[in-house]
Each structure stands twice: as structure tokens, then as C-alpha cells.
Design a protein around this motif. Structure first.
Motif, PDB file in Angstrom:
ATOM      1  N   LEU A  44       0.830  -1.198   0.000  1.00 53.64           N
ATOM      2  CA  LEU A  44       0.000   0.000   0.000  1.00 53.64           C
ATOM      3  C   LEU A  44       0.866   1.250   0.000  1.00 53.64           C
ATOM      4  CD1 LEU A  44      -2.556  -1.106   2.756  1.00 53.64           C
ATOM      5  CD2 LEU A  44      -2.883  -1.201   0.281  1.00 53.64           C
ATOM      6  N   LEU A  45       0.358   2.289  -0.619  1.00 51.82           N
ATOM      7  CA  LEU A  45       1.006   3.589  -0.573  1.00 51.82           C
ATOM      8  C   LEU A  45       0.533   4.347   0.651  1.00 51.82           C
ATOM      9  CD1 LEU A  45       0.791   4.723  -4.305  1.00 51.82           C
ATOM     10  CD2 LEU A  45       2.779   3.852  -3.079  1.00 51.82           C
ATOM     11  N   ILE A  46       1.411   5.165   1.202  1.00 51.49           N
ATOM     12  CA  ILE A  46       1.080   6.040   2.331  1.00 51.49           C
ATOM     13  C   ILE A  46       0.836   7.421   1.748  1.00 51.49           C
ATOM     14  CG2 ILE A  46       1.867   7.016   4.512  1.00 51.49           C
ATOM     15  CD1 ILE A  46       3.908   4.616   4.597  1.00 51.49           C
ATOM     16  N   ALA A  47      -0.357   7.972   1.980  1.00 52.66           N
ATOM     17  CA  ALA A  47      -0.703   9.288   1.441  1.00 52.66           C
ATOM     18  C   ALA A  47      -1.182  10.193   2.570  1.00 52.66           C
ATOM     19  CB  ALA A  47      -1.784   9.161   0.374  1.00 52.66           C
ATOM     20  N   LEU A  48      -0.922  11.493   2.419  1.00 49.94           N
ATOM     21  CA  LEU A  48      -1.386  12.478   3.392  1.00 49.94           C
ATOM     22  C   LEU A  48      -2.855  12.774   3.171  1.00 49.94           C
ATOM     23  CD1 LEU A  48       1.582  15.039   3.304  1.00 49.94           C
ATOM     24  CD2 LEU A  48       1.184  13.186   4.946  1.00 49.94           C
ATOM     25  N   LYS A  49      -3.626  12.794   4.246  1.00 54.48           N
ATOM     26  CA  LYS A  49      -5.046  13.083   4.135  1.00 54.48           C
ATOM     27  C   LYS A  49      -5.296  14.512   3.649  1.00 54.48           C
ATOM     28  CE  LYS A  49      -7.927  11.745   7.334  1.00 54.48           C
ATOM     29  NZ  LYS A  49      -8.505  11.427   8.664  1.00 54.48           N
ATOM     30  N   GLU A  50      -4.442  15.439   4.051  1.00 56.73           N
ATOM     31  CA  GLU A  50      -4.695  16.841   3.749  1.00 56.73           C
ATOM     32  C   GLU A  50      -4.631  17.174   2.262  1.00 56.73           C
ATOM     33  OE1 GLU A  50      -1.789  19.267   5.737  1.00 56.73           O
ATOM     34  OE2 GLU A  50      -0.106  18.335   4.721  1.00 56.73           O
ATOM     35  N   ASN A  51      -3.801  16.444   1.502  1.00 61.20           N
ATOM     36  CA  ASN A  51      -3.663  16.797   0.088  1.00 61.20           C
ATOM     37  C   ASN A  51      -3.467  15.598  -0.847  1.00 61.20           C
ATOM     38  OD1 ASN A  51      -1.055  16.022   0.671  1.00 61.20           O
ATOM     39  ND2 ASN A  51      -0.172  18.064   0.428  1.00 61.20           N
ATOM     40  N   ASP A  52      -3.614  14.385  -0.344  1.00 60.88           N
ATOM     41  CA  ASP A  52      -3.464  13.143  -1.114  1.00 60.88           C
ATOM     42  C   ASP A  52      -2.049  12.907  -1.641  1.00 60.88           C
ATOM     43  OD1 ASP A  52      -6.163  12.389  -0.808  1.00 60.88           O
ATOM     44  OD2 ASP A  52      -6.742  13.640  -2.512  1.00 60.88           O
ATOM     45  N   VAL A  73       1.373  11.312  -2.011  1.00 61.39           N
ATOM     46  CA  VAL A  73       1.960  10.018  -1.670  1.00 61.39           C
ATOM     47  C   VAL A  73       3.352  10.271  -1.101  1.00 61.39           C
ATOM     48  CG1 VAL A  73       2.794   7.819  -2.578  1.00 61.39           C
ATOM     49  CG2 VAL A  73       0.629   8.774  -3.400  1.00 61.39           C
ATOM     50  N   ILE A  74       3.606   9.756   0.110  1.00 63.98           N
ATOM     51  CA  ILE A  74       4.876  10.026   0.786  1.00 63.98           C
ATOM     52  C   ILE A  74       5.693   8.768   1.065  1.00 63.98           C
ATOM     53  CG2 ILE A  74       3.998  12.138   1.837  1.00 63.98           C
ATOM     54  CD1 ILE A  74       3.840  10.489   4.516  1.00 63.98           C
ATOM     55  N   GLY A  75       5.133   7.592   0.817  1.00 63.26           N
ATOM     56  CA  GLY A  75       5.871   6.376   1.110  1.00 63.26           C
ATOM     57  C   GLY A  75       5.065   5.142   0.775  1.00 63.26           C
ATOM     58  N   ASP A  76       5.581   4.009   1.190  1.00 64.06           N
ATOM     59  CA  ASP A  76       4.843   2.766   1.024  1.00 64.06           C
ATOM     60  C   ASP A  76       5.075   1.864   2.227  1.00 64.06           C
ATOM     61  OD1 ASP A  76       7.384   1.657   0.597  1.00 64.06           O
ATOM     62  OD2 ASP A  76       6.765   0.510  -1.150  1.00 64.06           O
ATOM     63  N   ILE A  77       4.181   0.913   2.375  1.00 61.27           N
ATOM     64  CA  ILE A  77       4.257  -0.053   3.464  1.00 61.27           C
ATOM     65  C   ILE A  77       3.733  -1.384   2.927  1.00 61.27           C
ATOM     66  CG2 ILE A  77       1.991   0.599   4.402  1.00 61.27           C
ATOM     67  CD1 ILE A  77       3.256   0.097   7.241  1.00 61.27           C
ATOM     68  N   ALA A  78       4.344  -2.466   3.343  1.00 56.34           N
ATOM     69  CA  ALA A  78       3.952  -3.769   2.810  1.00 56.34           C
ATOM     70  C   ALA A  78       3.982  -4.828   3.891  1.00 56.34           C
ATOM     71  CB  ALA A  78       4.887  -4.175   1.670  1.00 56.34           C
ATOM     72  N   ILE A  79       2.989  -5.691   3.844  1.00 52.36           N
ATOM     73  CA  ILE A  79       3.047  -6.986   4.524  1.00 52.36           C
ATOM     74  C   ILE A  79       3.304  -7.972   3.407  1.00 52.36           C
ATOM     75  CG2 ILE A  79       1.691  -8.771   5.667  1.00 52.36           C
ATOM     76  CD1 ILE A  79       0.361  -6.613   7.317  1.00 52.36           C
ATOM     77  N   ASN A 125       6.255 -10.810   6.869  1.00 52.47           N
ATOM     78  CA  ASN A 125       7.293  -9.802   7.008  1.00 52.47           C
ATOM     79  C   ASN A 125       6.675  -8.445   6.695  1.00 52.47           C
ATOM     80  OD1 ASN A 125       9.401  -8.090   5.311  1.00 52.47           O
ATOM     81  ND2 ASN A 125      10.528  -9.324   6.784  1.00 52.47           N
ATOM     82  N   LEU A 126       7.153  -7.410   7.370  1.00 57.05           N
ATOM     83  CA  LEU A 126       6.663  -6.057   7.132  1.00 57.05           C
ATOM     84  C   LEU A 126       7.819  -5.169   6.720  1.00 57.05           C
ATOM     85  CD1 LEU A 126       4.074  -4.075   9.081  1.00 57.05           C
ATOM     86  CD2 LEU A 126       6.307  -3.039   8.801  1.00 57.05           C
ATOM     87  N   ARG A 127       7.561  -4.265   5.801  1.00 53.41           N
ATOM     88  CA  ARG A 127       8.549  -3.243   5.458  1.00 53.41           C
ATOM     89  C   ARG A 127       7.834  -1.918   5.266  1.00 53.41           C
ATOM     90  NH1 ARG A 127       8.482  -1.285   0.656  1.00 53.41           N
ATOM     91  NH2 ARG A 127       7.689  -2.427  -1.118  1.00 53.41           N
ATOM     92  N   LEU A 128       8.583  -0.838   5.516  1.00 53.40           N
ATOM     93  CA  LEU A 128       8.026   0.514   5.486  1.00 53.40           C
ATOM     94  C   LEU A 128       9.088   1.469   4.981  1.00 53.40           C
ATOM     95  CD1 LEU A 128       6.088   2.863   6.585  1.00 53.40           C
ATOM     96  CD2 LEU A 128       7.250   2.542   8.748  1.00 53.40           C
ATOM     97  N   ALA A 129       8.709   2.413   4.143  1.00 50.88           N
ATOM     98  CA  ALA A 129       9.638   3.442   3.681  1.00 50.88           C
ATOM     99  C   ALA A 129       8.894   4.758   3.487  1.00 50.88           C
ATOM    100  CB  ALA A 129      10.298   3.023   2.371  1.00 50.88           C
ATOM    101  N   ILE A 130       9.462   5.814   4.009  1.00 46.69           N
ATOM    102  CA  ILE A 130       8.989   7.170   3.754  1.00 46.69           C
ATOM    103  C   ILE A 130       9.989   7.787   2.780  1.00 46.69           C
ATOM    104  CG2 ILE A 130       8.472   9.434   4.738  1.00 46.69           C
ATOM    105  CD1 ILE A 130       6.499   7.306   5.656  1.00 46.69           C
TER     106      ILE A 130
END
Length: 195
Positions: free
Chosen positions: A73-81, A83-89, A100-105
Motif C-alpha cells: 500500500l502507498l502512504i498518502a497524506l489526508k490533507e492533500n493526497d 503520496v509520501i511512502g509505502d508499506i507492505a506486509i 514480514n513487514l517493510r516501510l519506507a517514507i
């Protein structure tokens, strides 16, 4: 502004926190995904050594769309949509209920602002609650003490160190192995909500 229907995926609905939301990738995300992870510091923190082009990113997104062993999944800011990063299971073992989990901003201006922590908590809720996982593990390089601190602060337990796992920029680096169990998550977050 995207509607709920625009950002629903086959693995997840709209996972929304106070400041960020998580959404599936689509074909139009290849450009932003490419630029988000092209920065030197992001590449270092994630241990990314290969150089990839936009076509390879598009192919990666297509592969992930049909992959039932994980959720990206992509990580997005609610205020302006934005995309600032991603996160995965990923690497789900359904028999043993592990993953396994990984996360990147992506950009430094979004790091150290609590967005990663919020995304992590959303994904843990999804992993333990919806995917019914028993154990979620991750790895973090020892030079990324900020990320290690965040993982510990949400309840991940340090299990060990794999020595000299990554060769990056002419030197070897250790990786810390961490995990969280279903019961640890429930005691820390689910029981607190019910009080």
C-alpha cells in the motif's frame, strides 16, 4: 480528492488514520513511485542497491497487483493526497500465520514527523485483525536507529542481529531482526481501546 471507491483494493479498504491513509497502487502511480524512492538517502535506508527504471516500476506494480502473498500500500497524506511512502506486509505464510513487514517514507521532509508510525499502526491493525496473522517480523539496518526506535516504541521486540548482511557504499552493515506477536499487539492496542 479521491473517493473511497477510487482507492479501494482487493486486499484492503480505505485504511485511514488521523493524518495519513493507506491505499493500493495502480498503474498511474509508477511515476510518483519511481521519484519517491530515487533519492540517495531513501536508497541507503532501505538498502536499495539496484538502479531501476520506470518500466521496471510499472512491471513491479503489475506483479504486486496479482500477488496474494502480501499487501503493498502507498502512504498518502489526508490533507492533500500526496503520496509520501509505502508499506507492505509480504512473504505471508498462511499456514503458520506469519509475515514480514517493510516501510519506507520517501523524502526527508516527510521523515521524522510521525507519518511512518501512524502508517505502521494502521498496517498492524490490518495484519493482526483482518489478515489474522500471529507474527509480524521486520528487519532494520543498524545505521537506521531512528526507524529502530519507532519499531520498538510501537511494541516490536528485538530478536537478534544478522552480522554484515548488507554491503553498501564500500562497507558491511548489520541488520536487526524484530517481531511482534498477535497477543502482544492485542494487549497493547486492542485491550486499551476497550477500556
Amino acid at each position: 480528492m479521491k473517493t473511497g471507491d477510487d482507492i479501494m483494493g482487493k486486499h484492503s479498504g480505505l485504511l485511514t488514520g488521523e493524518r495519513v491513509y493507506l491505499r493500493p497502487l495502480n498503474g498511474e502511480d509508477a511515476e510518483v513511485y519511481y521519484h519517491m524512492f530515487f533519492g540517495e538517502e531513501t536508497r541507503r535506508l532501505t538498502g536499495t542497491q539496484k538502479h531501476i527504471n520506470k518500466e521496471q516500476i510499472s512491471a513491479y506494480i503489475d506483479r504486486k497487483a496479482g500477488d496474494d502473498s502480501g499487501v503493498l500500500l502507498l502512504i498518502a497524506l489526508k490533507e492533500n493526497d500526496e503520496v509520501i511512502g509505502d508499506i507492505a506486509i509480504q512473504d505471508m505464510d498462511r499456514g503458520n500465520r506469519t509475515a514480514n513487514l517493510r516501510l519506507a517514507i520517501g523524502e526527508e521532509r516527510h521523515q521524522n514527523r510521525g507519518y511512518g508510525r501512524e502508517a505502521l499502526l494502521l498496517m498492524l491493525e490490518y495484519g493482526f485483525g483482518i489478515l489474522n496473522l500471529h507474527r509480524i517480523e521486520l528487519e532494520v539496518y543498524t545505521f537506521n536507529s531512528r526507524a529502530e526506535h519507532v519499531y520498538e516504541s510501537v511494541g516490536f521486540v528485538r530478536e537478534g542481529v544478522r552480522r554484515q548482511t548488507l554491503f553498501y557504499n564500500h562497507e558491511y552493515h548489520d541488520v536487526v531482526m524484530m517481531s511482534m506477536l498477535e497477543q502482544e499487539y492485542r494487549e497493547r492496542y486492542v485491550q486499551q481501546r476497550s477500556k
